[in-house]
Design an enzyme around this catalytic site. Structure first.
Site, PDB file in Angstrom:
ATOM      1  CG  HIS A  96     -51.970 -51.614   2.604  1.00  0.00           C
ATOM      2  ND1 HIS A  96     -50.659 -51.304   2.903  1.00  0.00           N
ATOM      3  CD2 HIS A  96     -52.732 -50.787   3.362  1.00  0.00           C
ATOM      4  CE1 HIS A  96     -50.622 -50.326   3.789  1.00  0.00           C
ATOM      5  NE2 HIS A  96     -51.867 -50.007   4.098  1.00  0.00           N
ATOM      6  CG  ASP A 119     -46.417 -50.778   2.799  1.00  0.00           C
ATOM      7  OD1 ASP A 119     -47.602 -50.647   2.396  1.00  0.00           O
ATOM      8  OD2 ASP A 119     -45.708 -51.761   2.518  1.00  0.00           O
ATOM      9  CG  HIS A 121     -44.211 -52.883  -0.832  1.00  0.00           C
ATOM     10  ND1 HIS A 121     -44.565 -53.785   0.161  1.00  0.00           N
ATOM     11  CD2 HIS A 121     -43.274 -53.499  -1.587  1.00  0.00           C
ATOM     12  CE1 HIS A 121     -43.881 -54.907  -0.012  1.00  0.00           C
ATOM     13  NE2 HIS A 121     -43.088 -54.768  -1.046  1.00  0.00           N
ATOM     14  CG  ASP A 123     -48.967 -50.244  -0.786  1.00  0.00           C
ATOM     15  OD1 ASP A 123     -49.534 -50.587   0.284  1.00  0.00           O
ATOM     16  OD2 ASP A 123     -48.009 -50.863  -1.274  1.00  0.00           O
ATOM     17  CG  HIS A 136     -51.691 -55.741  -2.543  1.00  0.00           C
ATOM     18  ND1 HIS A 136     -51.033 -56.585  -1.679  1.00  0.00           N
ATOM     19  CD2 HIS A 136     -51.126 -55.924  -3.773  1.00  0.00           C
ATOM     20  CE1 HIS A 136     -50.108 -57.259  -2.363  1.00  0.00           C
ATOM     21  NE2 HIS A 136     -50.148 -56.877  -3.633  1.00  0.00           N
ATOM     22  CG  ASP A 224     -47.987 -53.754   4.233  1.00  0.00           C
ATOM     23  OD1 ASP A 224     -48.234 -53.581   3.024  1.00  0.00           O
ATOM     24  OD2 ASP A 224     -47.674 -54.858   4.718  1.00  0.00           O
ATOM     25  CG  ASP A 226     -45.125 -55.400   3.402  1.00  0.00           C
ATOM     26  OD1 ASP A 226     -45.831 -55.685   2.415  1.00  0.00           O
ATOM     27  OD2 ASP A 226     -44.795 -54.224   3.667  1.00  0.00           O
ATOM     28  CD  GLU A 269     -51.084 -56.859   1.943  1.00  0.00           C
ATOM     29  OE1 GLU A 269     -50.874 -58.078   1.775  1.00  0.00           O
ATOM     30  OE2 GLU A 269     -51.666 -56.148   1.096  1.00  0.00           O
TER      31      GLU A 269
HETATM   32  C1  LIG Z   1     -43.951 -52.723  -5.282  1.00  0.00           C
HETATM   33  N1  LIG Z   1     -45.186 -52.976  -5.993  1.00  0.00           N
HETATM   34  C2  LIG Z   1     -45.723 -54.324  -5.972  1.00  0.00           C
HETATM   35  C3  LIG Z   1     -46.008 -54.799  -4.566  1.00  0.00           C
HETATM   36  C4  LIG Z   1     -47.148 -54.131  -3.903  1.00  0.00           C
HETATM   37  C5  LIG Z   1     -47.239 -54.543  -2.432  1.00  0.00           C
HETATM   38  C6  LIG Z   1     -48.519 -54.122  -1.798  1.00  0.00           C
HETATM   39  B1  LIG Z   1     -48.475 -54.028  -0.206  1.00  0.00           B
HETATM   40  O1  LIG Z   1     -49.768 -53.634   0.266  1.00  0.00           O
HETATM   41  O2  LIG Z   1     -48.088 -55.270   0.364  1.00  0.00           O
HETATM   42  O3  LIG Z   1     -47.546 -53.017   0.203  1.00  0.00           O
HETATM   43  C7  LIG Z   1     -44.709 -55.342  -6.512  1.00  0.00           C
HETATM   44  C8  LIG Z   1     -44.396 -55.178  -7.950  1.00  0.00           C
HETATM   45  N2  LIG Z   1     -43.144 -55.886  -8.238  1.00  0.00           N
HETATM   46  C9  LIG Z   1     -43.336 -57.372  -8.155  1.00  0.00           C
HETATM   47  C10 LIG Z   1     -42.047 -58.120  -8.435  1.00  0.00           C
HETATM   48  C11 LIG Z   1     -41.488 -57.714  -9.780  1.00  0.00           C
HETATM   49  C12 LIG Z   1     -41.340 -56.200  -9.880  1.00  0.00           C
HETATM   50  C13 LIG Z   1     -42.663 -55.515  -9.581  1.00  0.00           C
HETATM   51  C14 LIG Z   1     -47.000 -54.312  -6.823  1.00  0.00           C
HETATM   52  O4  LIG Z   1     -47.616 -55.375  -6.996  1.00  0.00           O
HETATM   53  O5  LIG Z   1     -47.349 -53.221  -7.349  1.00  0.00           O
HETATM   54 MN   LIG Z   2     -46.133 -53.749   1.718  1.00  0.00          MN
HETATM   55 MN   LIG Z   3     -48.988 -52.044   1.710  1.00  0.00          MN
END
Ligand SMILES: CN[C@](CCCC[B-](O)(O)O)(CCN1CCCCC1)C(=O)O
Ligand SMILES: [Mn+2]
Ligand SMILES: [Mn+2]
Ligand SMILES: [Mn+2]
Length: 302
Positions: A96, A119, A121, A123, A136, A224, A226, A269
């Site tokens: 992403h 999504d 998330h 992001d 991402h 996304d 997911d 993704e």
């Molecule tokens: C929620 N934020 C995450 C996930 C980002 C997903 C990107 B997408 O494009 O797939 O939407 C995860 C951060 N967490 C990981 C597990 C421990 C707590 C933080 C990050 O890495 O910043």
């Molecule tokens: Mn996501």
């Molecule tokens: Mn995303």
């Protein structure tokens, strides 16, 4: 519908191999043929090639910054060209972080756009707030005018300027948002329909409210995979339980299609290596294809 397909086999916005295989997997699943069968004119612009910047050491915690910046510059140019050719742009990711180039290039071609971000998330981490350093999880901070004071100048990103107002953004499907992101979203009063609102209102009402809230600008749908429940689309890098059903996911695309405002679509993704079984991969890939078909006129009623 006239559709221009761009493959973006790119994975460096995160740390799991496999997401770069998705563009060819989506083509192999018959995406282009099925778009043509439902009456779309389809032009395949092929897969972009991205260079791996050597010694791409983390900058302020963000990983692969130079490689991500270079990839998005190339993608921005490609999306701009597809729009100038008069097509609705379809960007097949890839992770992403590619939304940076996709939305930048879209805006460069057509002017200000509305963004519907589907999504699990948000992001919307900044390079400094991210816990993982994976870009991402940060693309929105590079794009929003309102966050520019929070994003330091980064190598290979000097080509881009912010191009999106937080007023022109709507989230759908949120259920895994970090505290730092939630704070930013509240500060910017970003419109968001989390899975709570999807449950409360139902997806039809969510879509009505989304389109009432947005202006009549061209719509950039950044999907996304997911956002969909992992029971349907498990082959992805950051699955989160309690997602959209297949039907809800499809309804979102059918609704946006009938607005006539859909101007660019990202499908990101999908990670074929993250499926435990062949069925996992097939279910994920075929759902992604069906979501894209819904964007371009496929109706379940026939
Ligand atoms: C929620 N934020 C995450 C996930 C980002 C997903 C990107 B997408 O494009 O797939 O939407 C995860 C951060 N967490 C990981 C597990 C421990 C707590 C933080 C990050 O890495 O910043
Ligand atoms: Mn996501
Ligand atoms: Mn995303
Ligand atoms: Mn309105």
């Amino acid at each position: 519908h006239s559709v221009g397909i761009i493959g973006a086999p790119f994975s460096k916005g995160q740390v799991r191999d496999g997401v770069e295989c998705a563009p060819n997997k989506l083509r192999a699943a018959g995406l282009l043929e099925r778009l043509q069968q439902q009456g779309c004119a389809v032009k395949d612009y092929g897969n972009l090639t991205f260079e791996n910047v050597a010694l791409d050491e983390p900058v302020k915690g963000s990983k692969s910054v130079r490689t991500v910046g270079s990839a998005n510059q190339r993608l921005s140019e490609a999306v701009k060209a597809v729009k100038r050719d008069g097509h609705t742009a379809v960007m097949l990711g890839g992770d992403h972080s590619l939304a940076i180039g996709s939305i930048h290039g879209h805006t460069a071609a057509v002017g200000p756009v509305s963004v519907v971000w589907v999504d699990a998330h948000a992001d919307i981490h900044t390079p400094l707030s991210s816990n993982t350093g994976n870009i991402h999880g940060q693309p929105m901070s590079y794009l929003l005018y309102e966050l520019q004071s929070k994003v330091p100048p980064l190598p290979n990103f000097s080509w881009m300027k912010p191009c999106l107002s937080s007023r022109d953004l709507v989230y759908i499907g949120l259920r895994d948002v970090d505290p730092e992101e939630h704070y930013i979203m509240k500060l910017l009063t970003v419109k968001a329909f989390s899975m709570t609102q999807v449950d409360q209102l139902g997806v039809a009402r969510v879509m009505e409210e989304t389109c009432d809230y947005l202006s009549k600008k061209p719509i950039h749908l950044s999907y996304d995979i997911d956002a969909i429940d992992p029971s349907v689309t498990p082959a992805t890098g950051t699955p989160a339980v309690g997602g959209l059903t297949y039907r809800e996911g499809i309804y979102i695309t059918e609704y946006l299609c009938q607005t006539g405002l859909l101007s660019a679509v990202d499908m990101v993704e999908v990670n074929p290596l993250r499926g435990r079984t062949e069925d996992d991969v097939h279910s994920t890939v075929s759902t992604a294809v069906d979501l894209l078909l819904g964007c371009f006129g496929r109706r379940r009623e026939g």
